[in-house]
Scaffold this active site. Structure first.
Site, PDB file in Angstrom:
ATOM      1  N   CYS A 197       0.865  -1.179   0.000  1.00 19.06           N
ATOM      2  CA  CYS A 197       0.000   0.000   0.000  1.00 19.06           C
ATOM      3  C   CYS A 197       0.903   1.232   0.000  1.00 19.06           C
ATOM      4  O   CYS A 197       1.704   1.418   0.935  1.00 19.06           O
ATOM      5  CB  CYS A 197      -0.855  -0.043   1.264  1.00 19.06           C
TER       6      CYS A 197
ATOM      7  N   CYS B 257      -0.804   3.780  -6.440  1.00 13.12           N
ATOM      8  CA  CYS B 257      -1.724   3.113  -5.511  1.00 13.12           C
ATOM      9  C   CYS B 257      -1.887   1.688  -6.007  1.00 13.12           C
ATOM     10  O   CYS B 257      -2.070   1.460  -7.214  1.00 13.12           O
ATOM     11  CB  CYS B 257      -3.063   3.847  -5.509  1.00 13.12           C
TER      12      CYS B 257
HETATM   13  N1  DGL Z   1      -3.961   0.580  -2.050  1.00 13.88           N
HETATM   14  C1  DGL Z   1      -3.564   1.698  -1.327  1.00 13.88           C
HETATM   15  C2  DGL Z   1      -2.387   2.445  -1.863  1.00 13.88           C
HETATM   16  O1  DGL Z   1      -1.562   1.878  -2.459  1.00 13.88           O
HETATM   17  C3  DGL Z   1      -4.499   2.465  -0.519  1.00 13.88           C
HETATM   18  C4  DGL Z   1      -5.615   3.169  -1.157  1.00 13.88           C
HETATM   19  C5  DGL Z   1      -6.523   3.692  -0.095  1.00 13.88           C
HETATM   20  O2  DGL Z   1      -6.920   2.927   0.774  1.00 13.88           O
HETATM   21  O3  DGL Z   1      -6.845   4.888  -0.142  1.00 13.88           O
HETATM   22  O4  DGL Z   1      -2.226   3.602  -1.668  1.00 13.88           O
END
Ligand code: DGL
Length: 259
Positions: free
Chosen positions: A73, A183
């Site tokens: 993430c 993301c």
């Molecule tokens: N998948 C996540 C990222 O890489 C988080 C997205 C989120 O929860 O806002 O930032």
């Protein structure tokens, strides 16, 4: 310890894009994946909230005996990995928007970055951007609303198309030739993004780089699993099991867990 699982977490199902890369590169490694979908999106939360959630996920992965933790993430990495590394006795692999290859290769000297508010406002992102993107125009765009649509399975909805067009058009107008996906949810949108972007714009995501780095660090620590048997790949969600399953591979086992 080398037969222990690789622990992976994300705010939701997005980090399964990283899990897939890890399983492909390290086909004998056991993995445990946490989708904290109940708390998604992380992107609009404060730094301290993101940190608290990252600590909770880390503790659970350590209880499940993880030998290394992949923060799949960008938002959690850019806001929490420094603290996690300083406070837990395990190696962490993180993911950040891949500005460097885009900045090195752009011909139009203009690149676009689509990421969460939490990532784009973090110190870590600012430092990386200042280091690699000197003399390059970096168009930063917060992907408001995208993660909730993915988390509810609306990848191909008209609402998604509308949002992506809204976010990409200003980048197209300013002649980007690279789009950096900041993301881990966004690789699931590559077909939709490609249909909106001009053909010459390249999309960069960091999934494979994260898998390679995980392999390197496991190897350096003597933690690669020597077993050649079929691994156990277990995924846990604290929200919607059916959605998680729709992002799963046939060899994954998915469960609901209230964490
Ligand atoms: N998948 C996540 C990222 O890489 C988080 C997205 C989120 O929860 O806002 O930032």
């Amino acid at each position: 310890m080398s037969t222990a699982p690789i622990g992976i977490f994300d705010s939701g199902i997005g980090g399964t894009s990283i899990l897939k890369e890890i399983c492909a590169l390290l086909p004998h490694e056991n993995c445990i994946y946490l989708a904290d979908s109940k708390n998604a999106p992380y992107g609009n939360k404060s730094e301290s909230e993101i940190l608290e959630l990252s600590i909770k996920n880390t503790k659970l992965l350590l209880e499940k005996n993880a030998k290394i933790i992949v923060v799949a993430c960008n938002t959690a990495t850019t806001n929490a990995i420094t603290y996690l590394r300083a406070n837990f006795n395990v190696s962490f692999i993180g993911i950040e928007p891949a500005i460097k290859p885009a900045a090195l290769n752009t011909k139009s000297k203009t690149i676009g970055i689509l990421a969460t508010k939490g990532t784009l406002s973090s110190h870590l992102f600012h430092n990386t951007s200042a280091l690699y993107a000197k003399g390059i125009k970096v168009i930063e765009q917060v992907g408001n609303g995208i993660v909730p649509l993915i988390e509810s399975g609306q990848l191909y909805s008209s609402k998604m198309e509308e949002l992506l067009k809204l976010y990409l058009q200003p980048m197209i107008d300013q002649n980007i030739d690279y789009l950096v996906l900041g993301c881990t949810h966004y690789p699931y949108l590559i077909p939709q993004l490609e249909s909106i972007l001009p053909n010459h714009v390249k999309i960069i995501d960091s999934g494979l780089a994260v898998a390679k780095q995980t392999k390197t660090i496991l190897d350096q620590n003597g933690l690669l699993n020597p077993s050649k048997t079929k691994p156990k790949i277990e995924l846990f969600t604290n929200l919607d099991l059916e959605i998680l399953k729709s992002f799963s591979q046939p060899n994954y086992k998915s469960y609901f867990l209230d964490f």
